[in-house]
Design an enzyme around this catalytic site. Structure first.
Site, PDB file in Angstrom:
ATOM      1  CG  ASN A 190     -45.269  61.841  35.887  1.00 55.56           C
ATOM      2  OD1 ASN A 190     -45.412  63.383  35.905  1.00 55.56           O
ATOM      3  ND2 ASN A 190     -45.735  60.999  35.749  1.00 55.56           N
ATOM      4  CD  GLU A 193     -46.360  61.842  38.840  1.00 52.18           C
ATOM      5  OE1 GLU A 193     -47.182  61.602  39.602  1.00 52.18           O
ATOM      6  OE2 GLU A 193     -44.894  61.711  39.361  1.00 52.18           O
ATOM      7  CG  ASP A 259     -46.030  51.352  39.577  1.00 53.46           C
ATOM      8  OD1 ASP A 259     -46.147  52.211  40.488  1.00 53.46           O
ATOM      9  OD2 ASP A 259     -47.674  50.366  39.193  1.00 53.46           O
TER      10      ASP A 259
END
Length: 273
Positions: A190, A193, A259
């Site tokens: 993301n 990150e 996910d």
């Protein structure tokens, strides 16, 4: 949804049991300045790598989970939920470590607190590697779901195994040490990150330059950056950056969005879409 029934995806990583308590908060506690929640319904869900495996199964593909859990009731509850939904479970069961558990308390669709119960599963990484080697023998693609809980402490070895077998490997990364993912097919960090690894960018051009430099440095075919309300941006070898916008929705719980992204990306590309 296309027919993915012939595709087999191996998901390896940090599996956890997510638990939700739903209730009403009508007053403040006289003991401390916190809301008093009158607990009503409860719900248990698969989290982390287990949620990725469930997403793959929901798409109609053959889904297998390689993970580490404890030898406890939470592991039994997690396994039951996965197998009921068609996920094959290949689990390292530790007698000394508890299954990773996250408890969220919500009132009126507002999360009030999250309680985490976890210990590192790094001691199980070697045994997990052996399970992984057996599991990928007839796989079409691999997903490594890294939540930083130690299960993928030997991620470098797993990526090398996939490369030896010429298997596409898709990784949802964690932490600042992305070098262990070198040579993967794709990373799906993301925005936060990515920023922790490449630094803060000044504008969109700077963002694109830093992301593409990281993709090239790590020898990735693709770097897919999920960006919340800004959608996601794909950096692929030999192609211009592609940004897909997000459609605004009134969403109360975004848990597991990443996910879903990696599950669909891996399954779709494994099916040669």
């Amino acid at each position: 949804i296309p027919d993915f029934s012939s595709v087999r995806i191996i998901v390896a990583g940090d599996a956890m049991l997510d638990e939700y308590w739903f209730g009403e908060a009508a007053r403040i506690s006289p003991e401390a300045p916190v809301p008093v929640v009158r607990a009503g319904t409860t719900e248990q869900r698969a989290g982390g790598a287990a949620n990725v495996a469930l997403n793959v199964a929901a798409l109609g593909a053959r889904s297998s989970l390689v993970a580490a859990v404890g030898a406890d009731e939470r592991a039994a509850a997690l396994t039951e939920r996965l197998e009921t939904q068609g996920v094959e479970c290949r689990l390292v069961r530790s007698r000394t470590l508890p299954t990773i558990h996250k408890l969220r308390v919500l009132a009126r669709n507002q999360q009030l607190i999250r309680l985490d119960s976890e210990q590192s599963f790094a001691s199980c990484a070697a045994e997990l590697g052996k399970l992984f080697t057996k599991a990928v023998a007839d796989a079409d693609a691999v997903v490594l779901s890294d939540y930083g809980k130690g299960t993928l402490d030997r991620a470098r070895d797993l990526v090398d195994e996939c490369r030896r077998r010429k298997l596409p490997v898709f990784i949802d990364p964690k932490g600042r040490e992305f070098d262990k993912y070198r040579g993967a097919t794709a990373l799906t960090p993301n925005q936060g990150e990515l920023e922790a690894v490449v630094g803060h960018w000044a504008d969109e051009a700077d963002f694109a330059a830093r992301a593409e430099a990281l993709r090239a440095e790590l020898d990735l075919e693709m770097l897919l950056v999920t960006r919340g309300e800004r959608g996601m941006t794909l950096f692929a070898r030999g192609a211009a950056p592609l940004t897909l916008g997000a459609q605004a929705r009134e969403v109360f719980d975004v848990t597991g969005a990443g996910d879903t992204v990696i599950a669909l990306l891996a399954t779709g590309l494994a099916a040669r879409m």
